[in-house]
Design a protein around this motif. Structure first.
Motif, PDB file in Angstrom:
ATOM      1  N   VAL A   1      -7.993  32.502  34.730  1.00 32.00           N
ATOM      2  CA  VAL A   1      -7.836  31.113  34.312  1.00 32.00           C
ATOM      3  C   VAL A   1      -7.110  31.067  32.976  1.00 32.00           C
ATOM      4  N   LYS A   2      -6.237  30.078  32.822  1.00 33.03           N
ATOM      5  CA  LYS A   2      -5.548  29.844  31.552  1.00 33.03           C
ATOM      6  C   LYS A   2      -6.212  28.654  30.869  1.00 33.03           C
ATOM      7  N   MET A   3      -6.346  28.734  29.527  1.00 26.96           N
ATOM      8  CA  MET A   3      -6.983  27.649  28.800  1.00 26.96           C
ATOM      9  C   MET A   3      -6.188  27.321  27.543  1.00 26.96           C
ATOM     10  N   ASP A   4      -5.636  26.106  27.508  1.00 29.29           N
ATOM     11  CA  ASP A   4      -4.991  25.606  26.292  1.00 29.29           C
ATOM     12  C   ASP A   4      -6.112  25.270  25.316  1.00 29.29           C
ATOM     13  N   MET A   5      -6.204  26.035  24.229  1.00 29.62           N
ATOM     14  CA  MET A   5      -7.351  25.896  23.329  1.00 29.62           C
ATOM     15  C   MET A   5      -7.279  24.644  22.460  1.00 29.62           C
ATOM     16  N   GLU A   6      -6.181  23.907  22.543  1.00 32.19           N
ATOM     17  CA  GLU A   6      -6.087  22.641  21.827  1.00 32.19           C
ATOM     18  C   GLU A   6      -6.283  21.441  22.747  1.00 32.19           C
ATOM     19  N   SER A   7      -6.572  21.721  24.019  1.00 35.92           N
ATOM     20  CA  SER A   7      -6.867  20.656  24.967  1.00 35.92           C
ATOM     21  C   SER A   7      -8.324  20.232  24.807  1.00 35.92           C
ATOM     22  N   GLU A   8      -8.692  19.133  25.430  1.00 35.53           N
ATOM     23  CA  GLU A   8     -10.078  18.658  25.341  1.00 35.53           C
ATOM     24  C   GLU A   8     -11.038  19.671  25.957  1.00 35.53           C
ATOM     25  N   ALA A   9     -10.604  20.376  26.995  1.00 33.54           N
ATOM     26  CA  ALA A   9     -11.457  21.396  27.608  1.00 33.54           C
ATOM     27  C   ALA A   9     -11.526  22.649  26.746  1.00 33.54           C
ATOM     28  N   GLY A  10     -10.433  22.939  26.012  1.00 34.20           N
ATOM     29  CA  GLY A  10     -10.369  24.178  25.247  1.00 34.20           C
ATOM     30  C   GLY A  10     -11.041  24.127  23.891  1.00 34.20           C
ATOM     31  N   LYS A  11     -11.005  22.983  23.225  1.00 32.35           N
ATOM     32  CA  LYS A  11     -11.535  22.876  21.856  1.00 32.35           C
ATOM     33  C   LYS A  11     -12.982  23.350  21.724  1.00 32.35           C
ATOM     34  N   PRO A  12     -13.904  22.951  22.616  1.00 29.16           N
ATOM     35  CA  PRO A  12     -15.292  23.411  22.473  1.00 29.16           C
ATOM     36  C   PRO A  12     -15.443  24.922  22.649  1.00 29.16           C
ATOM     37  N   LEU A  13     -14.508  25.539  23.364  1.00 28.01           N
ATOM     38  CA  LEU A  13     -14.600  26.975  23.634  1.00 28.01           C
ATOM     39  C   LEU A  13     -14.177  27.818  22.439  1.00 28.01           C
ATOM     40  N   MET A  14     -13.405  27.243  21.525  1.00 30.23           N
ATOM     41  CA  MET A  14     -12.954  27.998  20.355  1.00 30.23           C
ATOM     42  C   MET A  14     -14.142  28.445  19.515  1.00 30.23           C
ATOM     43  N   GLY A  15     -15.077  27.531  19.290  1.00 31.00           N
ATOM     44  CA  GLY A  15     -16.266  27.883  18.523  1.00 31.00           C
ATOM     45  C   GLY A  15     -17.216  28.762  19.309  1.00 31.00           C
ATOM     46  N   LYS A  16     -17.375  28.442  20.581  1.00 30.31           N
ATOM     47  CA  LYS A  16     -18.308  29.193  21.420  1.00 30.31           C
ATOM     48  C   LYS A  16     -17.942  30.663  21.499  1.00 30.31           C
ATOM     49  N   TYR A  17     -16.638  30.946  21.626  1.00 27.76           N
ATOM     50  CA  TYR A  17     -16.186  32.325  21.795  1.00 27.76           C
ATOM     51  C   TYR A  17     -15.486  32.875  20.546  1.00 27.76           C
ATOM     52  N   ASN A  18     -15.581  32.155  19.429  1.00 27.00           N
ATOM     53  CA  ASN A  18     -15.021  32.601  18.152  1.00 27.00           C
ATOM     54  C   ASN A  18     -13.534  32.942  18.285  1.00 27.00           C
ATOM     55  N   VAL A  19     -12.790  32.002  18.825  1.00 24.19           N
ATOM     56  CA  VAL A  19     -11.339  32.172  18.996  1.00 24.19           C
ATOM     57  C   VAL A  19     -10.635  31.544  17.798  1.00 24.19           C
ATOM     58  N   SER A  20      -9.940  32.365  17.031  1.00 28.13           N
ATOM     59  CA  SER A  20      -9.256  31.857  15.833  1.00 28.13           C
ATOM     60  C   SER A  20      -7.803  32.305  15.757  1.00 28.13           C
ATOM     61  N   ALA A  21      -7.356  33.095  16.712  1.00 31.14           N
ATOM     62  CA  ALA A  21      -5.972  33.576  16.740  1.00 31.14           C
ATOM     63  C   ALA A  21      -5.484  33.551  18.181  1.00 31.14           C
ATOM     64  N   PHE A  22      -4.167  33.458  18.327  1.00 30.56           N
ATOM     65  CA  PHE A  22      -3.598  33.336  19.669  1.00 30.56           C
ATOM     66  C   PHE A  22      -2.459  34.334  19.884  1.00 30.56           C
ATOM     67  N   PRO A  23      -2.361  34.902  21.081  1.00 32.08           N
ATOM     68  CA  PRO A  23      -3.311  34.715  22.172  1.00 32.08           C
ATOM     69  C   PRO A  23      -4.595  35.513  21.968  1.00 32.08           C
ATOM     70  N   THR A  24      -5.699  34.973  22.465  1.00 34.94           N
ATOM     71  CA  THR A  24      -6.942  35.730  22.590  1.00 34.94           C
ATOM     72  C   THR A  24      -7.236  35.863  24.073  1.00 34.94           C
ATOM     73  N   LEU A  25      -7.504  37.068  24.505  1.00 36.15           N
ATOM     74  CA  LEU A  25      -7.792  37.336  25.910  1.00 36.15           C
ATOM     75  C   LEU A  25      -9.278  37.633  26.041  1.00 36.15           C
TER      76      LEU A  25
END
Length: 388
Positions: A79-103
């Motif tokens: 699955v691909k996830m745009d981390m700035e989309s409404e679906a992606g934003k909550p996942l940034m904190g949950k999975y500690n994503v702070s740099a791109f790309p993160t796999l």
């Protein structure tokens, strides 16, 4: 674990585009997790943004390769996830994503099994993916062993390196590992990799250990790599203090860096000064500082020297003879390191600005001869010769 009931709607909603390469599903993460549970797989999630260059590189040049697709489609639900989309934003904190790309590789309950940052080629990506798919050696599997009390040296080495690649906290593991070893036993290639992957502060005892034993570590790795490790940590600390604009604190940090290692400290301070002048409206001062820095510290950087000389040659400001002479030195050194149409073009431009027109024409002709027809379209030397 919470039982997930997979509905027919969810199965139908999570569809994939079938083509050579990775088949990414067009559905939500929850639908991907449900599909993974049904198929007894883990989820691979590409965390990207629309503006991220390395993300685009992966999508265009790596994810599309057949060998990559064959492995990922067999072993993962993708699955691909745009981390700035409404679906992606909550996942940034949950999975500690702070740099791109993160796999990310997730189990069917959404727990992280493995994590990797940045773009790579297909070979490196497959190596990471195979580790992620390994139920014994993924980060998630190793973390469970660590929490269960596994503390052998070989295990800790592997766990620390894999954890650092995903930017997981390594403090407890490194403390346990260093407790097993005497300081002199750390002077080897594997422990050097552990130190450079985990140390983030000049106050860290292992940073001081590398400084004290630089000569011995130089024998294990390229000098430039070790110097870069030292310089990067020093630079990050100096830049952090500089942003606070406290002159006393900046002076204290500069003195501290010089006391740690005079040669490297002076270089880091010089780098910071050039960076500060880059943002200054006093462009000539910036060019002068840049030229001095490049000749003293960056004289083996072919691309850098060419770029610096070109900036000076293109400057609208009045440039002194002394600075033009330094630009000529940089341009000539770039050619010595790797002769090509671009740096000869720069050399011609520098000579022209210095008033050495006859010599500039000679170099311009050489650049044109080396350039392809496509490269000639934007070549300064072509325009210069057409006007002369």
């Amino acid at each position: 674990m919470r039982k997930i009931i997979l509905s027919l709607v969810a199965i139908m909603a999570y569809t994939a585009v079938f083509a050579q390469g990775i088949e990414f599903g067009h559905g939500t993460l929850q639908e991907a997790l449900a599909k993974a549970k049904k198929e007894n797989k883990i989820v691979f999630m590409d965390c990207y943004t629309t503006w991220c260059g390395p993300c685009k590189y992966l999508a265009k040049n790596v994810f599309t390769q057949k060998e990559v697709g064959d492995f990922f489609n067999k072993n993962f639900v993708n699955v691909k996830m745009d981390m700035e989309s409404e679906a992606g934003k909550p996942l940034m904190g949950k999975y500690n994503v702070s740099a791109f790309p993160t796999l990310l590789w997730l189990d069917s309950d959404g727990n992280i099994q493995h994590k990797s940052l940045g773009a790579s080629d297909a070979e490196a990506l497959l190596l990471t993916a195979k580790t992620a798919a390994d139920p014994e050696n993924s980060w998630g599997a190793l973390n469970k062993k660590f929490e269960a009390g596994e503390r052998s040296a070989a295990f800790l080495q592997n766990f620390i390196l894999i954890s650092s690649q995903g930017e997981f906290d390594t403090k407890a593991a490194t403390e346990a590992y260093y407790a097993l070893k005497k300081p002199e036993e750390l002077i080897n290639a594997t422990d050097l990799k552990i130190i450079t992957s985990t140390v983030k502060s000049t106050a860290d005892s292992k940073f001081r250990f590398v400084l004290k034993n630089k000569a011995k570590f130089y024998a294990l790795s390229e000098k430039a790599q070790i110097d870069q490790f030292i310089e990067q940590i020093m630079m990050e600390e100096l830049m952090k203090v500089t942003r606070e604009e406290d002159k006393a604190a900046i002076a204290a940090k500069e003195a501290e860096l010089i006391s740690l290692d005079k040669e490297v400290g002076v270089k880091v301070i010089a780098t910071a000064e050039v960076n500060a002048l880059y943002r200054s409206p006093e462009r000539v001062k910036f060019f002068e500082a840049l030229a001095n820095y490049a000749i003293k510290y960056d004289f083996d950087n072919m691309e850098g020297l060419n770029k610096y000389a070109w900036w000076i040659a293109q400057a609208e400001e009045e440039i002194s003879k002394d600075l033009m002479d330094k630009a000529i030195i940089m341009a000539k050194r770039s050619i010595e390191l790797n002769t090509n149409f671009a740096n000869i073009d720069t050399y011609a431009c520098v000579l022209n600005k210095a008033g050495r027109i006859k010599e500039a024409k000679v170099q311009a002709k050489k650049s044109i001869e080396l350039a392809t027809e496509e490269q000639k379209k934007d070549l300064w030397s072509v325009k210069f010769m057409e006007g002369n």
